[in-house]
Design an enzyme around this catalytic site. Sequence first.
Site, PDB file in Angstrom:
ATOM      1  N   THR A 175     -14.935  -1.116  -3.668  1.00 51.15           N
ATOM      2  CA  THR A 175     -15.318  -2.344  -2.962  1.00 51.15           C
ATOM      3  C   THR A 175     -15.653  -3.430  -3.992  1.00 51.15           C
ATOM      4  OG1 THR A 175     -17.662  -1.806  -2.946  1.00 51.15           O
ATOM      5  CG2 THR A 175     -16.349  -0.970  -1.097  1.00 51.15           C
ATOM      6  N   TRP A 207      -9.668   7.788   6.215  1.00 48.55           N
ATOM      7  CA  TRP A 207      -9.035   6.539   5.758  1.00 48.55           C
ATOM      8  C   TRP A 207      -7.925   6.799   4.758  1.00 48.55           C
ATOM      9  CZ3 TRP A 207     -10.506   3.403   9.230  1.00 48.55           C
ATOM     10  CH2 TRP A 207     -11.820   3.385   9.680  1.00 48.55           C
ATOM     11  N   CYS A 211      -6.643   7.855 -11.321  1.00 47.29           N
ATOM     12  CA  CYS A 211      -5.540   7.473 -10.410  1.00 47.29           C
ATOM     13  C   CYS A 211      -5.877   6.145  -9.744  1.00 47.29           C
ATOM     14  CB  CYS A 211      -5.343   8.526  -9.323  1.00 47.29           C
ATOM     15  SG  CYS A 211      -4.967  10.173  -9.945  1.00 47.29           S
ATOM     16  N   GLU A 225      -9.924   1.013  -2.966  1.00 47.22           N
ATOM     17  CA  GLU A 225      -9.792   1.022  -4.438  1.00 47.22           C
ATOM     18  C   GLU A 225     -11.034   0.442  -5.095  1.00 47.22           C
ATOM     19  OE1 GLU A 225      -7.280   2.485  -5.638  1.00 47.22           O
ATOM     20  OE2 GLU A 225      -5.836   2.440  -3.994  1.00 47.22           O
ATOM     21  N   SER A 273       0.833  -1.208   0.000  1.00 46.55           N
ATOM     22  CA  SER A 273       0.000   0.000   0.000  1.00 46.55           C
ATOM     23  C   SER A 273       0.870   1.261   0.000  1.00 46.55           C
ATOM     24  CB  SER A 273      -0.906   0.057   1.233  1.00 46.55           C
ATOM     25  OG  SER A 273      -1.820  -1.007   1.222  1.00 46.55           O
TER      26      SER A 273
HETATM   27  C1  LIG Z   1      -6.874   0.691   5.242  1.00 45.73           C
HETATM   28  C2  LIG Z   1      -7.554   1.620   4.278  1.00 45.73           C
HETATM   29  C3  LIG Z   1      -6.798   2.532   3.563  1.00 45.73           C
HETATM   30  C4  LIG Z   1      -7.440   3.439   2.697  1.00 45.73           C
HETATM   31  N1  LIG Z   1      -6.680   4.376   2.015  1.00 45.73           N
HETATM   32  C5  LIG Z   1      -7.310   5.341   1.295  1.00 45.73           C
HETATM   33  C6  LIG Z   1      -6.557   6.410   0.696  1.00 45.73           C
HETATM   34  O1  LIG Z   1      -5.321   6.443   0.761  1.00 45.73           O
HETATM   35  N2  LIG Z   1      -7.241   7.398   0.053  1.00 45.73           N
HETATM   36  C7  LIG Z   1      -8.600   7.406  -0.037  1.00 45.73           C
HETATM   37  O2  LIG Z   1      -9.157   8.354  -0.618  1.00 45.73           O
HETATM   38  N3  LIG Z   1      -9.356   6.391   0.507  1.00 45.73           N
HETATM   39  C8  LIG Z   1      -8.738   5.375   1.175  1.00 45.73           C
HETATM   40  N4  LIG Z   1      -9.474   4.363   1.755  1.00 45.73           N
HETATM   41  C9  LIG Z   1     -10.931   4.425   1.703  1.00 45.73           C
HETATM   42  C10 LIG Z   1     -11.575   3.428   0.761  1.00 45.73           C
HETATM   43  O3  LIG Z   1     -11.313   3.754  -0.573  1.00 45.73           O
HETATM   44  C11 LIG Z   1     -13.067   3.382   1.100  1.00 45.73           C
HETATM   45  O4  LIG Z   1     -13.185   2.745   2.350  1.00 45.73           O
HETATM   46  C12 LIG Z   1     -13.892   2.672   0.029  1.00 45.73           C
HETATM   47  O5  LIG Z   1     -14.004   3.441  -1.123  1.00 45.73           O
HETATM   48  C13 LIG Z   1     -15.319   2.325   0.533  1.00 45.73           C
HETATM   49  O6  LIG Z   1     -15.918   3.429   1.088  1.00 45.73           O
HETATM   50  P1  LIG Z   1     -16.617   3.326   2.532  1.00 45.73           P
HETATM   51  O7  LIG Z   1     -15.667   2.676   3.472  1.00 45.73           O
HETATM   52  O8  LIG Z   1     -17.119   4.683   2.847  1.00 45.73           O
HETATM   53  O9  LIG Z   1     -17.812   2.335   2.325  1.00 45.73           O
HETATM   54  P2  LIG Z   1     -19.258   2.678   1.710  1.00 45.73           P
HETATM   55  O10 LIG Z   1     -19.110   3.385   0.415  1.00 45.73           O
HETATM   56  O11 LIG Z   1     -20.069   3.323   2.779  1.00 45.73           O
HETATM   57  O12 LIG Z   1     -19.796   1.225   1.433  1.00 45.73           O
HETATM   58  C14 LIG Z   1     -20.356   0.403   2.480  1.00 45.73           C
HETATM   59  C15 LIG Z   1     -20.905  -0.859   1.808  1.00 45.73           C
HETATM   60  O13 LIG Z   1     -21.919  -0.472   0.897  1.00 45.73           O
HETATM   61  C16 LIG Z   1     -21.655  -1.012  -0.387  1.00 45.73           C
HETATM   62  N5  LIG Z   1     -22.145  -0.122  -1.423  1.00 45.73           N
HETATM   63  C17 LIG Z   1     -21.825   1.174  -1.639  1.00 45.73           C
HETATM   64  N6  LIG Z   1     -22.484   1.646  -2.708  1.00 45.73           N
HETATM   65  C18 LIG Z   1     -23.240   0.621  -3.173  1.00 45.73           C
HETATM   66  C19 LIG Z   1     -24.155   0.488  -4.256  1.00 45.73           C
HETATM   67  N7  LIG Z   1     -24.382   1.471  -5.099  1.00 45.73           N
HETATM   68  N8  LIG Z   1     -24.752  -0.722  -4.433  1.00 45.73           N
HETATM   69  C20 LIG Z   1     -24.525  -1.754  -3.595  1.00 45.73           C
HETATM   70  N9  LIG Z   1     -23.664  -1.679  -2.560  1.00 45.73           N
HETATM   71  C21 LIG Z   1     -23.029  -0.501  -2.354  1.00 45.73           C
HETATM   72  C22 LIG Z   1     -20.150  -1.145  -0.434  1.00 45.73           C
HETATM   73  O14 LIG Z   1     -19.741  -2.057  -1.428  1.00 45.73           O
HETATM   74  C23 LIG Z   1     -19.858  -1.605   0.982  1.00 45.73           C
HETATM   75  O15 LIG Z   1     -20.100  -2.980   1.074  1.00 45.73           O
HETATM   76  C24 LIG Z   1      -8.849   3.401   2.552  1.00 45.73           C
HETATM   77  C25 LIG Z   1      -9.586   2.431   3.262  1.00 45.73           C
HETATM   78  C26 LIG Z   1      -8.963   1.552   4.102  1.00 45.73           C
HETATM   79  C27 LIG Z   1      -9.771   0.530   4.842  1.00 45.73           C
END
Ligand SMILES: Cc1cc2nc3c(=O)[nH]c(=O)nc-3n(C[C@H](O)[C@H](O)[C@H](O)COP(=O)(O)OP(=O)(O)OC[C@H]3O[C@@H](n4cnc5c(N)ncnc54)[C@H](O)[C@@H]3O)c2cc1C
Length: 390
Positions: free
Chosen positions: A371, A167, A244, A369, A96
């Site tokens: 889900t 995050w 990106c 990147e 990462s």
């Molecule tokens: C260790 C770690 C490092 C990270 N590093 C970075 C970083 O450097 N920069 C950065 O910008 N982000 C970073 N992230 C954030 C990461 O990209 C987000 O966690 C990810 O995009 C998911 O967003 P969320 O956690 O808000 O989940 P949510 O978007 O709230 O999703 C929750 C659940 O709902 C589901 N869901 C969402 N939309 C839909 C839909 N339309 N239909 C059906 N299901 C859906 C998702 O698949 C998931 O199961 C990091 C995350 C982690 C855990």
Amino acid sequence: MTSPLELLSVEHLLSEEERDLRDAVAHFVDDRVRPSIADWYEDGLSEGAVRELALEAGKLGLLGMHLTGYGCAGTNAVSYGLACMELEAGDSGVRSLVSVQGSLAMFAIWKFGSEEQKQRWLPGMAAGELIGCFGLTEPDFGSNPAGMRTRARRDGDDWVLDGTKMWITNGTVADVAVVWARCDDGAVRGFLVPAGTPGFSAPKIGKKLSLRASVTSELVLEGVRLPADAVLPEVSSLRGPLSCLNEARFGIVFGALGAARDCLAAAISYAQTREVFDRPLASFQLTQAKLADMALELQKGYLLALHLGRLKDAEKLTPQQVSLGKLNNVREALAIARECRTILGANGITLEYPVLRHANNLESVLTYEGTSEVHQLVIGQALTGESAFS
Ligand SMILES: Cc1cc2nc3c(=O)[nH]c(=O)nc-3n(C[C@H](O)[C@H](O)[C@H](O)COP(=O)(O)OP(=O)(O)OC[C@H]3O[C@@H](n4cnc5c(N)ncnc54)[C@H](O)[C@@H]3O)c2cc1C
């Protein structure tokens, strides 16, 4: 005995240069990551260790390695993928660090920055002397970054940023944050926020059970005043950050297989030495069926990754294809890590073995990147022409 990644002799599809680079990264992981990874995971990776690792990765030419100019190595995409695979065989947190630096922070500047911005930041970042982070996700907007609340407003020639990102890998340790914000005209633009800018802070997120050998942070922007030239001039829509992410996802297609391979190697070796009911665990049919199925998925994932890598090198790779690779290879890697844990029994829950550490890490990799659900929707849209996102 055949190594789990060589059943299909995929090795022969690599050039000598690609193999050499991969082996150099594997040695780096053996020397610098494996001896310390259990402690880094248990204690949480310190900011000092992140800096040291970045400098060493920079010396090896791993940071922004598939970019050209500005001190970047300019390798092909397959080599970048193989490097990610070896790094993630060490730990997803170490991969990462390299992904965020090269494919997110550096790529954003390289692709969308001005010549001055590139000259100022990229050579130091390629050397690992400067660390970058990439702030897109917010507390309430992850999968749907279009909803972002971070705002950038013009004040004379300056920009003023307000909002919170969540995050963010390497946020606390970064010298520069690439922050995406919505502007008064509705456009999404990227801003380069140097560490120490008044109003900007990056507190570390604690109590993580996954990616513990990686620093994860919040970015807080309270009236952060930036000069006119802090904006990335070549992008004014979500296309910027999404492109990106596509770069980083590509690395994960290979990377996740490294974690899975490491688990499988540990499970095979354990099964050969562990005796149950007076026989090696490896001699039982159920164990062999598990190992065979996992090796099969690993080979298929490797072929898929390599195919996508060759497409990328031919400049023919589409975002949907990257979604396919990320969805499959991370999902299968996580399944492999969990199955390997069963073979190690109770020993599998400790840091003496890599399997549960990798499994826990892959939970994050499955989520960041894009889900797995989001990638299913991308593929579903490609298949049906219907968007099911909202
Ligand atoms: C260790 C770690 C490092 C990270 N590093 C970075 C970083 O450097 N920069 C950065 O910008 N982000 C970073 N992230 C954030 C990461 O990209 C987000 O966690 C990810 O995009 C998911 O967003 P969320 O956690 O808000 O989940 P949510 O978007 O709230 O999703 C929750 C659940 O709902 C589901 N869901 C969402 N939309 C839909 C839909 N339309 N239909 C059906 N299901 C859906 C998702 O698949 C998931 O199961 C990091 C995350 C982690 C855990």
